[in-house]
Design an enzyme around this catalytic site. Structure first.
Site, PDB file in Angstrom:
ATOM      1  N   CYS A  94      -2.140  -2.409   7.802  1.00 18.01           N
ATOM      2  CA  CYS A  94      -2.138  -3.350   6.676  1.00 18.01           C
ATOM      3  C   CYS A  94      -0.906  -4.251   6.648  1.00 18.01           C
ATOM      4  O   CYS A  94      -0.993  -5.402   6.204  1.00 18.01           O
ATOM      5  CB  CYS A  94      -2.290  -2.583   5.370  1.00 18.01           C
ATOM      6  SG  CYS A  94      -3.949  -1.877   5.217  1.00 18.01           S
ATOM      7  N   GLN A 125       8.847 -14.313  21.319  1.00 19.59           N
ATOM      8  CA  GLN A 125       8.541 -15.749  21.448  1.00 19.59           C
ATOM      9  C   GLN A 125       9.201 -16.568  20.340  1.00 19.59           C
ATOM     10  O   GLN A 125       8.586 -17.459  19.747  1.00 19.59           O
ATOM     11  CB  GLN A 125       7.021 -15.971  21.450  1.00 19.59           C
ATOM     12  CG  GLN A 125       6.292 -15.178  22.534  1.00 19.59           C
ATOM     13  CD  GLN A 125       4.799 -15.421  22.511  1.00 19.59           C
ATOM     14  OE1 GLN A 125       4.338 -16.528  22.787  1.00 19.59           O
ATOM     15  NE2 GLN A 125       4.039 -14.390  22.188  1.00 19.59           N
ATOM     16  N   ASP A 135       0.791  -1.241   0.000  1.00 13.80           N
ATOM     17  CA  ASP A 135       0.000   0.000   0.000  1.00 13.80           C
ATOM     18  C   ASP A 135       0.826   1.295   0.000  1.00 13.80           C
ATOM     19  O   ASP A 135       0.462   2.265   0.689  1.00 13.80           O
ATOM     20  CB  ASP A 135      -0.967  -0.002   1.194  1.00 13.80           C
ATOM     21  CG  ASP A 135      -1.949  -1.153   1.153  1.00 13.80           C
ATOM     22  OD1 ASP A 135      -1.947  -1.916   0.169  1.00 13.80           O
ATOM     23  OD2 ASP A 135      -2.709  -1.310   2.132  1.00 13.80           O
ATOM     24  N   LYS A 164      -7.559  -4.844   5.016  1.00 11.89           N
ATOM     25  CA  LYS A 164      -6.226  -4.565   5.554  1.00 11.89           C
ATOM     26  C   LYS A 164      -5.248  -5.654   5.111  1.00 11.89           C
ATOM     27  O   LYS A 164      -4.131  -5.374   4.693  1.00 11.89           O
ATOM     28  CB  LYS A 164      -6.270  -4.494   7.087  1.00 11.89           C
ATOM     29  CG  LYS A 164      -7.304  -3.516   7.647  1.00 11.89           C
ATOM     30  CD  LYS A 164      -7.162  -2.131   7.100  1.00 11.89           C
ATOM     31  CE  LYS A 164      -8.148  -1.192   7.780  1.00 11.89           C
ATOM     32  NZ  LYS A 164      -8.402   0.010   6.957  1.00 11.89           N
ATOM     33  N   VAL A 221       3.250   0.304   4.193  1.00 10.55           N
ATOM     34  CA  VAL A 221       2.528   1.042   5.229  1.00 10.55           C
ATOM     35  C   VAL A 221       1.104   0.518   5.403  1.00 10.55           C
ATOM     36  O   VAL A 221       0.552  -0.071   4.478  1.00 10.55           O
ATOM     37  CB  VAL A 221       2.476   2.545   4.860  1.00 10.55           C
ATOM     38  CG1 VAL A 221       3.879   3.121   4.844  1.00 10.55           C
ATOM     39  CG2 VAL A 221       1.773   2.813   3.536  1.00 10.55           C
ATOM     40  N   THR A 222       0.536   0.800   6.585  1.00 11.89           N
ATOM     41  CA  THR A 222       1.211   1.219   7.797  1.00 11.89           C
ATOM     42  C   THR A 222       1.568  -0.018   8.597  1.00 11.89           C
ATOM     43  O   THR A 222       0.889  -1.042   8.507  1.00 11.89           O
ATOM     44  CB  THR A 222       0.342   2.164   8.664  1.00 11.89           C
ATOM     45  OG1 THR A 222      -0.832   1.446   9.097  1.00 11.89           O
ATOM     46  CG2 THR A 222      -0.048   3.417   7.912  1.00 11.89           C
ATOM     47  N   LYS A 226      -6.688  -4.754  -3.092  1.00 12.15           N
ATOM     48  CA  LYS A 226      -7.296  -5.419  -1.934  1.00 12.15           C
ATOM     49  C   LYS A 226      -8.295  -4.480  -1.256  1.00 12.15           C
ATOM     50  O   LYS A 226      -8.017  -3.293  -1.090  1.00 12.15           O
ATOM     51  CB  LYS A 226      -6.204  -5.866  -0.953  1.00 12.15           C
ATOM     52  CG  LYS A 226      -5.372  -4.735  -0.338  1.00 12.15           C
ATOM     53  CD  LYS A 226      -4.235  -5.320   0.465  1.00 12.15           C
ATOM     54  CE  LYS A 226      -3.476  -4.330   1.308  1.00 12.15           C
ATOM     55  NZ  LYS A 226      -4.229  -3.546   2.259  1.00 12.15           N
ATOM     56  N   GLU A 252      -4.643  -0.704  -1.381  1.00  8.13           N
ATOM     57  CA  GLU A 252      -5.931  -0.770  -0.696  1.00  8.13           C
ATOM     58  C   GLU A 252      -6.905   0.153  -1.418  1.00  8.13           C
ATOM     59  O   GLU A 252      -6.564   1.306  -1.720  1.00  8.13           O
ATOM     60  CB  GLU A 252      -5.792  -0.331   0.768  1.00  8.13           C
ATOM     61  CG  GLU A 252      -7.118  -0.432   1.536  1.00  8.13           C
ATOM     62  CD  GLU A 252      -6.985  -0.084   3.021  1.00  8.13           C
ATOM     63  OE1 GLU A 252      -5.861   0.100   3.513  1.00  8.13           O
ATOM     64  OE2 GLU A 252      -8.043   0.003   3.677  1.00  8.13           O
TER      65      GLU A 252
HETATM   66  N1  TIU Z   1      -2.661   0.410   4.309  1.00 11.19           N
HETATM   67  C1  TIU Z   1      -3.090   0.663   5.541  1.00 11.19           C
HETATM   68  O1  TIU Z   1      -2.367   0.467   6.508  1.00 11.19           O
HETATM   69  N2  TIU Z   1      -4.362   1.211   5.668  1.00 11.19           N
HETATM   70  C2  TIU Z   1      -4.766   2.039   6.698  1.00 11.19           C
HETATM   71  O2  TIU Z   1      -5.893   2.467   6.759  1.00 11.19           O
HETATM   72  N3  TIU Z   1      -3.792   2.361   7.612  1.00 11.19           N
HETATM   73  C3  TIU Z   1      -3.913   3.240   8.652  1.00 11.19           C
HETATM   74  O3  TIU Z   1      -2.991   3.310   9.451  1.00 11.19           O
HETATM   75  N4  TIU Z   1      -4.990   4.005   8.758  1.00 11.19           N
END
Ligand code: TIU
Length: 231
Positions: free
Chosen positions: A168, A208, A30, A138, A163-164, A135, A78
């Site tokens: 995701c 772990q 993403d 997430k 990210v993030t 997609k 996304e």
């Molecule tokens: N790609 C992804 O992480 N989508 C989000 O909405 N991330 C946020 O941190 N909001």
């Protein structure tokens, strides 16, 4: 001659990641304008996007090294269909963002497929032969052909950035781990709008004995790409 796979050892946490490029993919989550540039979905949620912009040179360096070594990359985005049939109302209606999914913002309709904000940033644009996965959720495996595409190519290991970190990226790592993939998260190739959340995610992945996977810096992966394989 041995038929064991040749591998290189990437120094990582919690221990070396034994990696075989022929069975690996670089999975980039993403890296879209909607998350990284001002005026997109991430900013509409009240976030400071500069923290995400900071990882772009590192991601570009690893992607370039990966391609130069003959590795295969997968990019995800996304987003939702223009009629939002694949966007659960719970996702669209949650919180009080300045723009909701599907609303028109500075980069077109927020998080809608085909809009300017939905695009991957130019510095990390896919090239011919790489896989692009759209997609709605997430996780990159949910409601996508990713699992089938990886299986068809015999991919068993994933080096992940994007990210993030705690949204995701972590969701995808957990999905991949449950599906049997060995996953390494590139610690300086991922970012969160919340640095504490990034740190916590890195710690929980490697705790772990590597309950979810491995973590290493981009430089360690880049060095391994030119190392001599062992068996
Ligand atoms: N790609 C992804 O992480 N989508 C989000 O909405 N991330 C946020 O941190 N909001």
């Amino acid at each position: 001659m041995s038929t064991d796979p040749a591998f290189v050892a990437v120094p990582a946490q919690p221990n070396d990641f034994k990696f075989d490029l022929a069975h690996g993919a670089l999975l980039i989550i993403d890296m879209q304008r909607d998350f990284i540039e001002p005026g997109g979905f991430g900013a509409s949620l009240g976030n400071d996007v500069s923290q995400l912009q900071a990882i772009v040179p590192t991601c570009a360096a690893l992607l370039a090294a990966w391609r130069a070594a003959g590795g295969w990359a997968v990019h995800t985005r996304e987003g939702h269909a223009p009629d939002l049939h694949d966007c659960p109302p719970s996702k669209r209606n949650r919180g009080s963002p300045s723009l909701r999914i599907g609303d028109v913002g500075a980069m077109g309709r927020v998080l809608v497929i085909g809009q300017p904000g939905h695009a991957i940033i130019p510095a990390l644009a896919p090239v011919a032969g790489e896989l692009l996965i759209d997609k709605p959720g997430k996780g990159a495996f949910y409601a996508t052909p990713l699992g089938a595409e990886l299986a068809q190519r015999g991919i068993t290991q994933l080096v992940v950035m994007g990210v993030t970190t705690e949204v995701c990226v972590q969701t995808t790592l957990r999905e991949a781990n449950d599906r049997g993939y060995d996953c390494l998260l590139v610690e300086d190739g991922t970012a969160s709008y919340f640095p504490d959340f990034k740190a916590a995610t890195l710690a929980m992945i490697t705790a772990q004995g590597g309950i979810i996977g491995w973590v290493a810096p981009a430089a360690a992966v880049i060095a391994a790409l030119s190392a001599k394989p062992c068996r």
